[in-house]
Design an enzyme around this catalytic site. Structure first.
Site, PDB file in Angstrom:
ATOM      1  N   GLU A  28      41.148  32.766  91.883  1.00  0.00           N
ATOM      2  CA  GLU A  28      41.827  34.038  91.589  1.00  0.00           C
ATOM      3  C   GLU A  28      42.650  34.525  92.772  1.00  0.00           C
ATOM      4  OE1 GLU A  28      42.091  34.844  88.577  1.00  0.00           O
ATOM      5  OE2 GLU A  28      40.532  33.482  87.866  1.00  0.00           O
ATOM      6  N   TYR A 115      45.355  23.135  83.135  1.00  0.00           N
ATOM      7  CA  TYR A 115      44.658  23.229  84.418  1.00  0.00           C
ATOM      8  C   TYR A 115      44.470  21.843  85.046  1.00  0.00           C
ATOM      9  CZ  TYR A 115      43.341  27.959  82.992  1.00  0.00           C
ATOM     10  OH  TYR A 115      43.376  29.271  82.609  1.00  0.00           O
TER      11      TYR A 115
HETATM   12 ZN   LIG Z   1      43.972  30.424  86.698  1.00  0.00          ZN
END
Ligand SMILES: [Zn+2]
Length: 270
Positions: A28, A115
């Site tokens: 994050e 991802y």
């Molecule tokens: Zn992310």
């Protein structure tokens, strides 16, 4: 995920005493740059921000816990990617990186693919560079060039070409130019390359990899793989004696030529 306008706060209790959850925090925080400072043009280019963020997350984890941790997490990611592609089906267009979402709801495309397949692209480039400091410099260049903007695959690829042409050795630039961009970005299924955990393990002097390397080289006779792995093992001085012993033990399982060429890597013949 992150959002420029909203501030989000996490409770300190999110990180357990043993560090579990730390990778989520690293992820994050990395989004402040990859995702917030530079973001994707639209959801068809969503993978770009997650690719860099997963790559940076693992880099941070590698700095904290050492290179084997980075590889361990990446290997876990590869498994997630395989599972995700199996679920969708390897021909499913939603397993492409560059999506065509015409008539589709972007939330249907949400999976591990952007991802993990995405971060494999960045990992591949990093390996192509063979110089992670120079590759870090590329990431900083990319972020500063596109700050406060939203970008497409085209912008990203042009930027790495531009940086590489100026800053990296010519052979890196040539390899990048020859990258099969259709297979990487426009085709479904697994990426056309798997990170080389064994080689990375050897180079980071990660002891548990030794047994895996020997088992792998014993199990197949491909010259190219075995030459490379034994060459890297030879450079690992503390393992050299065991490497040569293992070579003598397994060489008769290979074809003569393989044994000869691998032996040369071990300086056994002139
Ligand atoms: Zn992310």
């Amino acid at each position: 995920m992150g959002n420029v306008k909203k501030k989000r706060f996490l409770k300190l209790s999110f990180i357990a005493g043993d560090g579990t959850g730390l990778n989520v925090i690293a992820h994050e925080i990395a989004h402040s740059w990859t995702g917030n400072l530079v973001t994707h043009f639209n959801f068809e280019h969503f993978w770009i921000k997650e690719a860099f963020t997963v790559f940076l997350e693992r880099k941070i984890m590698g700095r904290i816990y050492g290179e084997p941790m980075r590889q361990f997490l990446a290997e876990g990611g590869w498994k997630d990617l395989k599972d995700s592609i199996e679920q969708y089906g390897e021909k499913n267009p939603l397993t492409k990186l560059h999506l065509d979402l015409t008539g589709l709801d972007p939330t249907d495309s949400f999976s591990k693919v952007p991802y993990e397949k995405g971060s494999t692209v960045i990992w591949y480039w990093d390996e192509l560079y063979e110089d992670s400091e120079l590759f870090d410099k590329f990431i900083r260049y990319f972020l500063s060039k596109w700050k406060f903007q939203s970008i497409t695959l085209h912008n990203l690829f042009e930027t790495i070409l531009e940086f590489t042409r100026k800053e990296a050795p010519l052979d890196v630039y040539t390899k990048l130019l020859n990258m099969n961009t259709t297979a990487w970005f426009e085709e479904p299924g697994l990426p056309p390359y798997k990170p080389e955990w064994l080689k990375l393990g050897i180079r980071s002097r990660y002891k548990p990899i030794v047994e895996q390397v020997f088992r792998f080289t014993e199990s197949q006779g491909r010259i190219y793989f075995n030459q490379q792995l034994f060459r890297d093992m030879y450079d690992w001085k503390e393992q050299r004696v065991e490497t040569i012993e293992t070579y003598h033990r397994i060489k008769n399982r290979w074809m003569f030529i393989t044994g000869y060429l691998v032996g040369r890597e071990l300086k056994l013949f002139c």
